[in-house]
Design a protein around this motif. Structure first.
Motif, short mmCIF file in Angstrom:
data_model
loop_
_atom_site.label_atom_id
_atom_site.label_comp_id
_atom_site.label_asym_id
_atom_site.label_seq_id
_atom_site.Cartn_x
_atom_site.Cartn_y
_atom_site.Cartn_z
N LYS A 7 0.84 -1.19 0.00
CA LYS A 7 0.00 0.00 0.00
C LYS A 7 0.88 1.25 0.00
CE LYS A 7 -3.57 -2.38 2.69
NZ LYS A 7 -2.83 -3.66 2.66
N PRO A 8 0.37 2.35 -0.54
CA PRO A 8 1.15 3.59 -0.52
C PRO A 8 1.58 3.95 0.89
CG PRO A 8 -0.80 3.84 -1.91
CD PRO A 8 -0.94 2.52 -1.20
N GLY A 9 2.81 4.41 1.02
CA GLY A 9 3.33 4.81 2.32
C GLY A 9 4.02 3.71 3.10
N GLU A 10 3.88 2.46 2.65
CA GLU A 10 4.56 1.37 3.35
C GLU A 10 6.05 1.39 3.03
OE1 GLU A 10 1.64 -2.16 4.52
OE2 GLU A 10 2.24 -2.25 2.40
N HIS A 11 6.83 0.77 3.92
CA HIS A 11 8.28 0.66 3.76
C HIS A 11 8.61 -0.74 3.26
CE1 HIS A 11 9.45 4.36 6.21
NE2 HIS A 11 8.13 4.31 6.27
N VAL A 12 9.35 -0.83 2.15
CA VAL A 12 9.63 -2.11 1.50
C VAL A 12 11.13 -2.27 1.33
CG1 VAL A 12 9.31 -3.50 -0.58
CG2 VAL A 12 7.42 -2.10 0.27
N LEU A 13 11.65 -3.40 1.81
CA LEU A 13 13.05 -3.76 1.62
C LEU A 13 13.15 -4.78 0.49
CD1 LEU A 13 16.08 -4.08 2.40
CD2 LEU A 13 15.35 -5.69 4.18
N VAL A 14 13.98 -4.48 -0.52
CA VAL A 14 14.18 -5.38 -1.66
C VAL A 14 15.61 -5.88 -1.65
CG1 VAL A 14 14.16 -5.61 -4.16
CG2 VAL A 14 12.46 -4.15 -3.04
N HIS A 15 15.77 -7.18 -1.50
CA HIS A 15 17.11 -7.79 -1.56
C HIS A 15 17.53 -8.02 -3.01
CE1 HIS A 15 17.77 -8.30 2.65
NE2 HIS A 15 16.70 -9.05 2.83
N GLY A 16 18.83 -8.05 -3.23
CA GLY A 16 19.35 -8.35 -4.56
C GLY A 16 18.81 -7.40 -5.61
N ALA A 17 18.87 -6.10 -5.32
CA ALA A 17 18.23 -5.11 -6.18
C ALA A 17 18.91 -4.98 -7.54
CB ALA A 17 18.21 -3.75 -5.48
N SER A 18 20.08 -5.60 -7.70
CA SER A 18 20.76 -5.53 -9.00
C SER A 18 20.35 -6.64 -9.94
CB SER A 18 22.28 -5.57 -8.80
OG SER A 18 22.68 -6.81 -8.26
N GLY A 72 14.90 -8.44 -8.54
CA GLY A 72 15.17 -7.36 -7.61
C GLY A 72 14.96 -5.98 -8.22
N HIS A 73 15.52 -5.74 -9.41
CA HIS A 73 15.38 -4.41 -9.99
C HIS A 73 13.96 -4.15 -10.46
CE1 HIS A 73 15.36 -5.77 -14.18
NE2 HIS A 73 15.47 -4.54 -14.62
N ALA A 74 13.22 -5.22 -10.81
CA ALA A 74 11.81 -5.05 -11.11
C ALA A 74 11.01 -4.71 -9.86
CB ALA A 74 11.26 -6.33 -11.75
N ALA A 75 11.33 -5.38 -8.75
CA ALA A 75 10.62 -5.13 -7.49
C ALA A 75 10.84 -3.71 -6.99
CB ALA A 75 11.05 -6.14 -6.43
N VAL A 76 12.05 -3.19 -7.15
CA VAL A 76 12.31 -1.79 -6.76
C VAL A 76 11.38 -0.86 -7.51
CG1 VAL A 76 14.00 0.08 -6.91
CG2 VAL A 76 14.70 -2.14 -6.02
N GLN A 77 11.28 -1.04 -8.82
CA GLN A 77 10.44 -0.16 -9.63
C GLN A 77 8.97 -0.28 -9.25
OE1 GLN A 77 11.50 -0.02 -13.94
NE2 GLN A 77 13.18 -1.40 -13.38
N ILE A 78 8.51 -1.51 -9.01
CA ILE A 78 7.10 -1.72 -8.68
C ILE A 78 6.76 -1.14 -7.32
CG2 ILE A 78 5.38 -3.52 -8.18
CD1 ILE A 78 6.84 -5.18 -10.42
N ALA A 79 7.64 -1.33 -6.33
CA ALA A 79 7.40 -0.77 -5.00
C ALA A 79 7.38 0.75 -5.05
CB ALA A 79 8.47 -1.26 -4.02
N ASP A 80 8.27 1.34 -5.82
CA ASP A 80 8.27 2.79 -5.98
C ASP A 80 6.98 3.25 -6.66
OD1 ASP A 80 9.55 5.48 -6.13
OD2 ASP A 80 9.56 5.07 -8.28
#
Length: 359
Positions: A178-189, A193-201
């Motif tokens: 949900k908007p405003g939540e804090h999300v930790l993405v491992h293996g962001a490279s 991982g890099h897809a999850a970073v974009q989706i969480a943002d």
């Protein structure tokens, strides 16, 4: 045609690139002239031999590709010759039942209902359980193809499906961020991982990314991460504790397994969720049940997306909302080098391969 082939399970020396029989399509299949394909860590596991994986050698690997429809089976109406398409590799329904022997899952559904959020027991993957797409031509079920607009580059179309579908299912449909939540993405490279970073943002979250170098973390920030943690230099759980003033994050995206699991649980706030789609460093960490029940944590498993979910996220990729980052583009004849890049965690994003005849 020429194709990448595994002569057996083993190290990179089992990879060959050479002549292979042209694929023959069935009534519901399509022959695709492959323009670009991509690697996933799944290709490494397939080559090494996943537990229980029973392949017929020589085996053509590969689960991501895009190209032009060359020929269609007699019952195919979804696409026609000349269409630009990308493959989504998750099989279900009749196609998977033929491979897994799960007759109870066989029906007349095409993978399966496109908006169904439940993957069936007969789930299988193109390139792992069936011949893959790292070849000049590939035969795939028509129901596993997604249209690709003319403006989308082949490298983008051929590298987005598996990782963005997987990350989208993890975050949007399983963890329900949900908007405003804090999300930790491992293996962001890496790919997922890099897809999850974009989706969480995109979902409006505060994003924390881990990677093994400052260069990779810079790329993660470009993709939408708000904070970067070099896990080679710092305890990521301690860093999360400091960055969140002791609160912890709401969600951890963890596809690493043994090496990160304990720290991932420590990083979660009370009532937080850990969502996992894999375990590249090992599948059997200490469960730490006391921490789970005391902090009322949820550990959520996730797999590749359904076809409907893949279509959701790929529409956003085609629009340019999300971007598969490409670390290298190589000829298919250099597939051993492509596997080496994945195994050694070189660079950031996806490794793309092109049939030598297209270069």
């Amino acid at each position: 045609m020429k194709a990448v082939q595994l002569s057996s399970h083993g190290d990179r020396d089992v990879i060959e690139y050479g002549e292979f029989p042209d694929p023959e399509i069935g009534r519901n299949e399509v022959l695709v002239d492959v323009k670009a394909a991509a690697l996933n860590h799944l290709d490494v596991w397939t080559r090494r031999g996943l537990p229980g994986l029973d392949l017929r050698f020589p085996h053509v690997p590969g689960s991501d590709m895009a190209g032009v429809v060359e020929e269609v089976g007699e019952d195919v109406t979804r696409v026609q010759p000349g269409d630009r398409v990308a493959v989504f590799a998750a099989l279900s329904g009749e196609a998977a039942a033929e491979i897994t022997g799960d007759a109870a899952d066989a029906g007349d559904a095409e993978f399966p209902r496109r908006d169904d959020l439940t993957l069936s027991p007969g789930f299988a993957i193109i390139g792992e359980n069936t011949p893959g797409v790292h070849a000049e031509y590939a035969a795939v079920p028509a129901s596993n193809l997604v249209p690709v607009p003319d403006h989308v580059d082949w490298e983008v179309a051929g590298s987005a499906g598996l990782v963005f579908g997987t990350a989208w299912r993890m975050l949007v449909h399983r963890a329900e961020v949900k908007p405003g939540e804090h999300v930790l993405v491992h293996g962001a490279s890496g790919g997922v991982g890099h897809a999850a970073v974009q989706i969480a943002d995109y979902a409006g979250c505060e994003v924390y990314a881990t990677a093994s170098s400052s260069e990779k973390l810079d790329y993660a920030v470009e993709c939408g991460a708000d904070h970067g943690i070099n896990y080679e230099e710092a305890d990521f759980a301690a860093e999360i504790d400091e960055l969140t003033d002791g609160r912890g994050v709401d969600v951890v995206v963890d596809h690493i397994g043994d090496a990160t699991y304990a720290g991932s649980l420590k990083s979660l706030r009370k009532g937080g969720r850990l969502v996992t789609c894999g375990a590249t460093t090992g599948p059997n960490p200490d469960a730490d049940l006391k921490r789970i029940f005391w902090k009322q944590l949820s550990v959520i498993g996730s797999t590749m997306a359904t076809m409907g979910q893949a279509e959701e996220v790929l529409d956003l990729v085609w629009q340019g909302v999300f971007e598969p980052r490409v670390r290298a583009t190589l000829p298919m004849s250099q597939m051993a080098r492509a596997h080496e890049m994945i195994e050694n965690r070189e660079g950031f994003g996806k490794v793309v391969v092109i049939p030598d005849s297209e270069l």
